[in-house]
Write a protein that holds these residues in place. Sequence first.
Motif, PDB file in Angstrom:
ATOM      1  N   GLN A   1       0.857  -1.183   0.000  1.00 30.15           N
ATOM      2  CA  GLN A   1       0.000   0.000   0.000  1.00 30.15           C
ATOM      3  C   GLN A   1       0.891   1.230   0.000  1.00 30.15           C
ATOM      4  O   GLN A   1       1.803   1.347   0.817  1.00 30.15           O
ATOM      5  CB  GLN A   1      -0.890   0.047   1.246  1.00 30.15           C
ATOM      6  N   ALA A   2       0.630   2.145  -0.915  1.00 28.01           N
ATOM      7  CA  ALA A   2       1.476   3.332  -1.005  1.00 28.01           C
ATOM      8  C   ALA A   2       0.689   4.517  -1.536  1.00 28.01           C
ATOM      9  O   ALA A   2      -0.227   4.363  -2.336  1.00 28.01           O
ATOM     10  CB  ALA A   2       2.656   3.059  -1.927  1.00 28.01           C
ATOM     11  N   ASP A   3       1.064   5.687  -1.052  1.00 25.09           N
ATOM     12  CA  ASP A   3       0.601   6.953  -1.638  1.00 25.09           C
ATOM     13  C   ASP A   3       1.873   7.750  -1.940  1.00 25.09           C
ATOM     14  O   ASP A   3       2.524   7.496  -2.924  1.00 25.09           O
ATOM     15  CB  ASP A   3      -0.411   7.669  -0.749  1.00 25.09           C
ATOM     16  N   ASP A   4       2.274   8.645  -1.061  1.00 27.37           N
ATOM     17  CA  ASP A   4       3.548   9.337  -1.270  1.00 27.37           C
ATOM     18  C   ASP A   4       4.713   8.595  -0.616  1.00 27.37           C
ATOM     19  O   ASP A   4       5.857   8.974  -0.751  1.00 27.37           O
ATOM     20  CB  ASP A   4       3.474  10.781  -0.769  1.00 27.37           C
ATOM     21  N   ARG A   5       4.399   7.504   0.080  1.00 26.97           N
ATOM     22  CA  ARG A   5       5.408   6.625   0.667  1.00 26.97           C
ATOM     23  C   ARG A   5       4.772   5.260   0.888  1.00 26.97           C
ATOM     24  O   ARG A   5       3.552   5.110   0.814  1.00 26.97           O
ATOM     25  CB  ARG A   5       5.963   7.185   1.973  1.00 26.97           C
ATOM     26  N   VAL A   6       5.573   4.269   1.163  1.00 31.60           N
ATOM     27  CA  VAL A   6       5.062   2.925   1.445  1.00 31.60           C
ATOM     28  C   VAL A   6       4.402   2.944   2.820  1.00 31.60           C
ATOM     29  O   VAL A   6       5.004   3.377   3.797  1.00 31.60           O
ATOM     30  CB  VAL A   6       6.202   1.886   1.394  1.00 31.60           C
ATOM     31  N   ARG A   7       3.154   2.477   2.871  1.00 31.58           N
ATOM     32  CA  ARG A   7       2.416   2.433   4.143  1.00 31.58           C
ATOM     33  C   ARG A   7       2.466   1.045   4.773  1.00 31.58           C
ATOM     34  O   ARG A   7       2.656   0.917   5.969  1.00 31.58           O
ATOM     35  CB  ARG A   7       0.961   2.855   3.932  1.00 31.58           C
ATOM     36  N   THR A   8       2.249   0.007   3.965  1.00 32.30           N
ATOM     37  CA  THR A   8       2.330  -1.370   4.462  1.00 32.30           C
ATOM     38  C   THR A   8       2.829  -2.284   3.349  1.00 32.30           C
ATOM     39  O   THR A   8       2.709  -1.968   2.164  1.00 32.30           O
ATOM     40  CB  THR A   8       0.975  -1.937   4.949  1.00 32.30           C
ATOM     41  N   GLN A   9       3.340  -3.420   3.776  1.00 31.76           N
ATOM     42  CA  GLN A   9       3.726  -4.493   2.862  1.00 31.76           C
ATOM     43  C   GLN A   9       3.352  -5.798   3.548  1.00 31.76           C
ATOM     44  O   GLN A   9       3.847  -6.088   4.638  1.00 31.76           O
ATOM     45  CB  GLN A   9       5.219  -4.462   2.578  1.00 31.76           C
ATOM     46  N   LYS A  10       2.443  -6.571   2.936  1.00 30.46           N
ATOM     47  CA  LYS A  10       2.015  -7.852   3.499  1.00 30.46           C
ATOM     48  C   LYS A  10       1.944  -8.881   2.386  1.00 30.46           C
ATOM     49  O   LYS A  10       1.578  -8.564   1.263  1.00 30.46           O
ATOM     50  CB  LYS A  10       0.638  -7.738   4.151  1.00 30.46           C
ATOM     51  N   THR A  11       2.261 -10.113   2.743  1.00 32.25           N
ATOM     52  CA  THR A  11       2.204 -11.205   1.780  1.00 32.25           C
ATOM     53  C   THR A  11       1.059 -12.134   2.154  1.00 32.25           C
ATOM     54  O   THR A  11       0.892 -12.487   3.327  1.00 32.25           O
ATOM     55  CB  THR A  11       3.542 -11.970   1.759  1.00 32.25           C
ATOM     56  N   TYR A  12       0.277 -12.528   1.140  1.00 34.01           N
ATOM     57  CA  TYR A  12      -0.894 -13.371   1.335  1.00 34.01           C
ATOM     58  C   TYR A  12      -0.805 -14.606   0.449  1.00 34.01           C
ATOM     59  O   TYR A  12      -0.344 -14.533  -0.687  1.00 34.01           O
ATOM     60  CB  TYR A  12      -2.182 -12.619   0.958  1.00 34.01           C
ATOM     61  N   ARG A  13      -1.300 -15.730   0.991  1.00 37.93           N
ATOM     62  CA  ARG A  13      -1.479 -16.960   0.209  1.00 37.93           C
ATOM     63  C   ARG A  13      -2.940 -17.382   0.202  1.00 37.93           C
ATOM     64  O   ARG A  13      -3.313 -18.295  -0.524  1.00 37.93           O
ATOM     65  CB  ARG A  13      -0.627 -18.094   0.768  1.00 37.93           C
ATOM     66  N   HIS A  14      -3.737 -16.747   1.041  1.00 34.02           N
ATOM     67  CA  HIS A  14      -5.154 -17.059   1.159  1.00 34.02           C
ATOM     68  C   HIS A  14      -5.927 -15.738   1.140  1.00 34.02           C
ATOM     69  O   HIS A  14      -5.377 -14.689   1.491  1.00 34.02           O
ATOM     70  CB  HIS A  14      -5.439 -17.797   2.462  1.00 34.02           C
TER      71      HIS A  14
END
Length: 87
Positions: free
Chosen positions: A49-62
Amino acid sequence: MKGRIRFRLLRLVTVIDTSGSLDLSSLESFCSQINSLLSTRRVEITLIQADDRVRTQKTYRHPFPKMKILSRGLTDFRPALRLAEET
């Protein structure tokens, strides 16, 4: 002789624009499409998730529950794209 089919795990990285220029219904539609992919394929998706900077980074398999959208700021994808290249 029995054959074996191996299914490789598809790994994807995607950046979600959470800036104020994208309406919430478009974000919800995008998340729905990602969940559909996660529920029907052997896939691992890293969502940034990003706008003017990275807000979150998550990895999903489900499939994931309703995602909390962080920020609604300006847009500058350079930090998010650098992170995507490193992932």
